[in-house]
Design a protein around this motif. Sequence first.
Motif, PDB file in Angstrom:
ATOM      1  N   HIS A  58     -16.443   0.720   3.340  1.00  0.00           N
ATOM      2  CA  HIS A  58     -17.897   0.849   3.291  1.00  0.00           C
ATOM      3  C   HIS A  58     -18.599  -0.503   3.377  1.00  0.00           C
ATOM      4  N   PHE A  59     -19.854  -0.447   3.776  1.00  0.00           N
ATOM      5  CA  PHE A  59     -20.636  -1.651   4.078  1.00  0.00           C
ATOM      6  C   PHE A  59     -20.670  -2.644   2.934  1.00  0.00           C
ATOM      7  N   ASP A  60     -20.649  -2.173   1.680  1.00  0.00           N
ATOM      8  CA  ASP A  60     -20.777  -3.091   0.556  1.00  0.00           C
ATOM      9  C   ASP A  60     -19.571  -4.010   0.400  1.00  0.00           C
ATOM     10  N   LEU A  61     -18.434  -3.628   0.964  1.00  0.00           N
ATOM     11  CA  LEU A  61     -17.246  -4.486   0.927  1.00  0.00           C
ATOM     12  C   LEU A  61     -16.770  -4.903   2.315  1.00  0.00           C
ATOM     13  N   ALA A  62     -17.346  -4.340   3.357  1.00  0.00           N
ATOM     14  CA  ALA A  62     -16.890  -4.621   4.718  1.00  0.00           C
ATOM     15  C   ALA A  62     -17.023  -6.092   5.100  1.00  0.00           C
ATOM     16  N   GLY A  63     -17.930  -6.807   4.469  1.00  0.00           N
ATOM     17  CA  GLY A  63     -18.109  -8.225   4.778  1.00  0.00           C
ATOM     18  C   GLY A  63     -17.090  -9.138   4.110  1.00  0.00           C
ATOM     19  N   PHE A  64     -16.303  -8.600   3.201  1.00  0.00           N
ATOM     20  CA  PHE A  64     -15.265  -9.381   2.534  1.00  0.00           C
ATOM     21  C   PHE A  64     -14.037  -9.494   3.434  1.00  0.00           C
ATOM     22  N   GLU A  65     -13.210 -10.473   3.153  1.00  0.00           N
ATOM     23  CA  GLU A  65     -11.939 -10.595   3.864  1.00  0.00           C
ATOM     24  C   GLU A  65     -11.044  -9.433   3.431  1.00  0.00           C
ATOM     25  N   ILE A  66     -10.593  -8.648   4.396  1.00  0.00           N
ATOM     26  CA  ILE A  66      -9.752  -7.483   4.109  1.00  0.00           C
ATOM     27  C   ILE A  66      -8.469  -7.612   4.925  1.00  0.00           C
ATOM     28  N   LEU A  67      -7.366  -7.408   4.270  1.00  0.00           N
ATOM     29  CA  LEU A  67      -6.062  -7.417   4.931  1.00  0.00           C
ATOM     30  C   LEU A  67      -5.721  -5.971   5.285  1.00  0.00           C
ATOM     31  N   PHE A  68      -5.735  -5.680   6.572  1.00  0.00           N
ATOM     32  CA  PHE A  68      -5.433  -4.326   7.032  1.00  0.00           C
ATOM     33  C   PHE A  68      -3.939  -4.191   7.296  1.00  0.00           C
ATOM     34  N   TRP A  69      -3.397  -3.023   6.950  1.00  0.00           N
ATOM     35  CA  TRP A  69      -1.973  -2.755   7.154  1.00  0.00           C
ATOM     36  C   TRP A  69      -1.798  -1.549   8.060  1.00  0.00           C
ATOM     37  N   GLN A  70      -0.627  -1.547   8.717  1.00  0.00           N
ATOM     38  CA  GLN A  70      -0.274  -0.443   9.611  1.00  0.00           C
ATOM     39  C   GLN A  70       0.958   0.263   9.090  1.00  0.00           C
ATOM     40  N   PRO A  71       0.934   1.582   9.039  1.00  0.00           N
ATOM     41  CA  PRO A  71       2.147   2.299   8.673  1.00  0.00           C
ATOM     42  C   PRO A  71       3.265   1.908   9.641  1.00  0.00           C
ATOM     43  N   GLY A  72       4.439   1.723   9.143  1.00  0.00           N
ATOM     44  CA  GLY A  72       5.564   1.336   9.992  1.00  0.00           C
ATOM     45  C   GLY A  72       5.674  -0.160  10.229  1.00  0.00           C
ATOM     46  N   ARG A  73       4.690  -0.928   9.771  1.00  0.00           N
ATOM     47  CA  ARG A  73       4.705  -2.387   9.926  1.00  0.00           C
ATOM     48  C   ARG A  73       4.412  -3.071   8.590  1.00  0.00           C
ATOM     49  N   LEU A  74       5.028  -2.573   7.562  1.00  0.00           N
ATOM     50  CA  LEU A  74       4.721  -3.066   6.216  1.00  0.00           C
ATOM     51  C   LEU A  74       5.360  -4.415   5.910  1.00  0.00           C
ATOM     52  N   GLU A  75       6.412  -4.785   6.629  1.00  0.00           N
ATOM     53  CA  GLU A  75       7.055  -6.079   6.356  1.00  0.00           C
ATOM     54  C   GLU A  75       6.104  -7.239   6.670  1.00  0.00           C
ATOM     55  N   GLY A  76       5.436  -7.167   7.797  1.00  0.00           N
ATOM     56  CA  GLY A  76       4.467  -8.208   8.142  1.00  0.00           C
ATOM     57  C   GLY A  76       3.289  -8.216   7.184  1.00  0.00           C
ATOM     58  N   PHE A  77       2.847  -7.049   6.783  1.00  0.00           N
ATOM     59  CA  PHE A  77       1.782  -6.933   5.791  1.00  0.00           C
ATOM     60  C   PHE A  77       2.210  -7.584   4.480  1.00  0.00           C
ATOM     61  N   ARG A  78       3.433  -7.301   4.030  1.00  0.00           N
ATOM     62  CA  ARG A  78       3.932  -7.886   2.780  1.00  0.00           C
ATOM     63  C   ARG A  78       3.948  -9.402   2.856  1.00  0.00           C
ATOM     64  N   ARG A  79       4.413  -9.954   3.984  1.00  0.00           N
ATOM     65  CA  ARG A  79       4.456 -11.419   4.134  1.00  0.00           C
ATOM     66  C   ARG A  79       3.051 -12.027   4.096  1.00  0.00           C
ATOM     67  N   GLU A  80       2.103 -11.421   4.788  1.00  0.00           N
ATOM     68  CA  GLU A  80       0.726 -11.937   4.786  1.00  0.00           C
ATOM     69  C   GLU A  80       0.101 -11.785   3.402  1.00  0.00           C
ATOM     70  N   LEU A  81       0.397 -10.700   2.730  1.00  0.00           N
ATOM     71  CA  LEU A  81      -0.110 -10.500   1.381  1.00  0.00           C
ATOM     72  C   LEU A  81       0.424 -11.579   0.444  1.00  0.00           C
ATOM     73  N   GLU A  82       1.682 -11.928   0.568  1.00  0.00           N
ATOM     74  CA  GLU A  82       2.254 -13.011  -0.242  1.00  0.00           C
ATOM     75  C   GLU A  82       1.487 -14.304  -0.031  1.00  0.00           C
ATOM     76  N   LYS A  83       1.156 -14.627   1.215  1.00  0.00           N
ATOM     77  CA  LYS A  83       0.393 -15.850   1.508  1.00  0.00           C
ATOM     78  C   LYS A  83      -0.962 -15.820   0.798  1.00  0.00           C
ATOM     79  N   ARG A  84      -1.618 -14.685   0.848  1.00  0.00           N
ATOM     80  CA  ARG A  84      -2.941 -14.584   0.222  1.00  0.00           C
ATOM     81  C   ARG A  84      -2.843 -14.654  -1.299  1.00  0.00           C
ATOM     82  N   ILE A  85      -1.824 -14.050  -1.857  1.00  0.00           N
ATOM     83  CA  ILE A  85      -1.617 -14.124  -3.306  1.00  0.00           C
ATOM     84  C   ILE A  85      -1.391 -15.573  -3.717  1.00  0.00           C
ATOM     85  N   LEU A  86      -0.565 -16.292  -2.974  1.00  0.00           N
ATOM     86  CA  LEU A  86      -0.303 -17.694  -3.306  1.00  0.00           C
ATOM     87  C   LEU A  86      -1.563 -18.543  -3.177  1.00  0.00           C
ATOM     88  N   ARG A  87      -2.414 -18.250  -2.190  1.00  0.00           N
ATOM     89  CA  ARG A  87      -3.691 -18.975  -2.060  1.00  0.00           C
ATOM     90  C   ARG A  87      -4.576 -18.715  -3.276  1.00  0.00           C
TER      91      ARG A  87
END
Length: 138
Positions: free
Chosen positions: A103-132
């Motif tokens: 929704h618009f109230d959060l759409a302007g925030f940085e959002i990490l989108f994930w794809q079913p079947g491609r969770l390994e890449g999502f997990r790696r990018e999420l780790e980077k963001r957590i460390l930041r």
Amino acid sequence: MQIGNPELDGVYERALAPALAACGFEPRRVDRHNRGGLLMSEIISFIEEAEVVVADLTHERPNCYLEVGYVLGIGKGTQLILTARVDHDPESDSHRPGGQRVHFDLAGFEILFWQPGRLEGFRRELEKRILRRREMLT
């Protein structure tokens, strides 16, 4: 995130929890770590105690938006990471006009989108963001 949805439970088990654990955090989700109190009180306690909060906005759950609002309201916005399934991104080829979205109230925030079947890449990018986020806190 929505609780009790098999797809999202899998995202938690295969990506969110492992990414948090790899960064030295204890992943907690209220349905799996309830201390025996009222559910909303437990969620508030978890948010207040958290060093990093990961909120998945998939399926437009009002409770998730309420909890994100609480995170922002108590001044923990720099500790917040938003995620959602890729079809919730209006810029994605998989988004359907009139379909679910962030929704618009959060759409302007940085959002990490994930794809079913491609969770390994999502997990790696999420780790980077957590460390930041962790670096921002120290």
